[in-house]
Design a protein around this motif. Structure first.
Motif, short mmCIF file in Angstrom:
data_model
loop_
_atom_site.label_atom_id
_atom_site.label_comp_id
_atom_site.label_asym_id
_atom_site.label_seq_id
_atom_site.Cartn_x
_atom_site.Cartn_y
_atom_site.Cartn_z
N GLU A 134 38.03 36.10 50.37
CA GLU A 134 36.92 35.35 50.96
C GLU A 134 36.97 33.88 50.53
O GLU A 134 36.73 32.97 51.33
N ASP A 187 36.80 33.11 39.80
CA ASP A 187 35.88 31.99 39.57
C ASP A 187 36.64 30.74 39.13
O ASP A 187 36.36 29.63 39.59
N LYS A 210 38.98 41.28 47.38
CA LYS A 210 37.97 40.91 48.37
C LYS A 210 37.39 39.52 48.10
O LYS A 210 37.35 38.67 48.99
N ARG A 211 36.94 39.27 46.86
CA ARG A 211 36.33 37.97 46.55
C ARG A 211 37.36 36.84 46.68
O ARG A 211 37.05 35.74 47.16
N ARG A 235 37.17 38.86 37.64
CA ARG A 235 36.14 37.98 38.19
C ARG A 235 36.32 36.55 37.68
O ARG A 235 36.19 35.59 38.44
#
Length: 281
Positions: free
Chosen positions: A173, A120, A169-170, A116
């Motif tokens: 996107e 970010d 996925k993140r 993550r």
């Protein structure tokens, strides 16, 4: 666009500038190189090497495939990119990624971001880079990176494309929302998966150039999953299938001995047919 991956090897006999000049003469649109500064095999730091390559060529674009964001301050990358883009006559493609090798980060004392945190950090890096490229002064407060009233001159004289090498996925996107290009690798995203990933990238309705990063070997044994190999016709047919999936741009990395010979065979025996298979043909 069709590009050629060149090695960052600094072993005796390595000649990245010569490889790039040969690619330019063969008609490739860009050369690219990966970012793995840690390791026991002799290698060049990719940004320094591509600067040398840009100085030794005149037309071909140079691309980072891709910079690991945790290695460098995003604000400094913004400055580095503007300088190389300007000095090369507008030939830089800035490839970025969240950072693949945890072992390299650990070895260089950089800490190991979570998955993550990598996404970010990549997103924050893009905001900072584009902010410094466009705003007189730019302040950004993120969870990973920040700037405070930062001024950067000169601004880019022309657009610098940002391509992302992403898979989750993140990250996909974020690519669809923020990037100019998406460059997944065949070895990490087989065609069926890559096609689904591509739809996710394009679901935001933005024009994102989809560039498949493919290892190849003309004359090699067909059947290796992560390498497009076989006769020139077999390689052409398989690559044409990738175009059918929507990957109208590709980066080709030769594997095995004689990479320049492989590049020449690709440019001579395969790329003319692929260009005919492209959109609008």
């Amino acid at each position: 666009m069709f590009g050629l991956g060149i090695s960052t090897s600094a072993a005796p006999g390595a000649d990245p500038a010569g490889d790039a000049r040969a690619a330019e003469e063969l008609g490739f649109d860009f050369v690219s190189a990966s970012d793995h500064p840690c390791g026991s095999a002799p290698s060049y730091e990719v940004w320094t090497m591509l600067t040398w390559v840009a100085a030794a060529t005149s037309r071909i674009k140079v691309a980072t495939r891709v910079l690991g964001v945790p290695y460098r301050s995003p604000a400094m990358v913004a400055k580095m990119a503007e300088s190389l883009h300007r000095l090369s006559g507008g030939r830089l493609i800035l490839g970025l990624g969240g950072g693949y090798s945890d072992e390299e980060f650990r070895a260089f004392g950089l800490g190991v971001p979570t998955a993550r945190e990598k996404v970010d950090g990549m997103v924050e890096a893009i905001h900072i880079i584009r902010g410094l490229w466009s705003e007189p002064r730019f302040t950004f407060e993120g969870t990973r990176y920040h700037t405070h009233d930062a001024a950067m001159e000169p601004k880019p004289a022309g657009p610098i494309p940002i391509w992302l090498g992403t898979y989750g996925k993140r990250a996909l996107e974020a690519t669809g929302r923020l990037a100019d290009g998406w460059i997944p690798s065949l070895g990490f995203a087989p065609p069926e998966q890559a096609a689904v990933m591509r739809e996710r990238v394009l679901s935001h309705g933005r024009a994102v150039e989809c560039v498949y990063n493919v290892s190849f070997r003309i004359g090699g044994r067909a059947g290796e999953e992560a390498v497009v190999a076989g006769s020139a016709q077999e390689v052409t047919d398989r690559l044409a299938g990738f175009i059918g999936l929507g990957f109208t741009s590709m980066n080709f990395t030769p594997v095995g001995p004689n990479p320049r010979e492989q590049a020449e065979r690709l440019a001579t025996d395969v790329l003319p047919l692929l260009r005919l298979a492209g959109p609008g043909s």
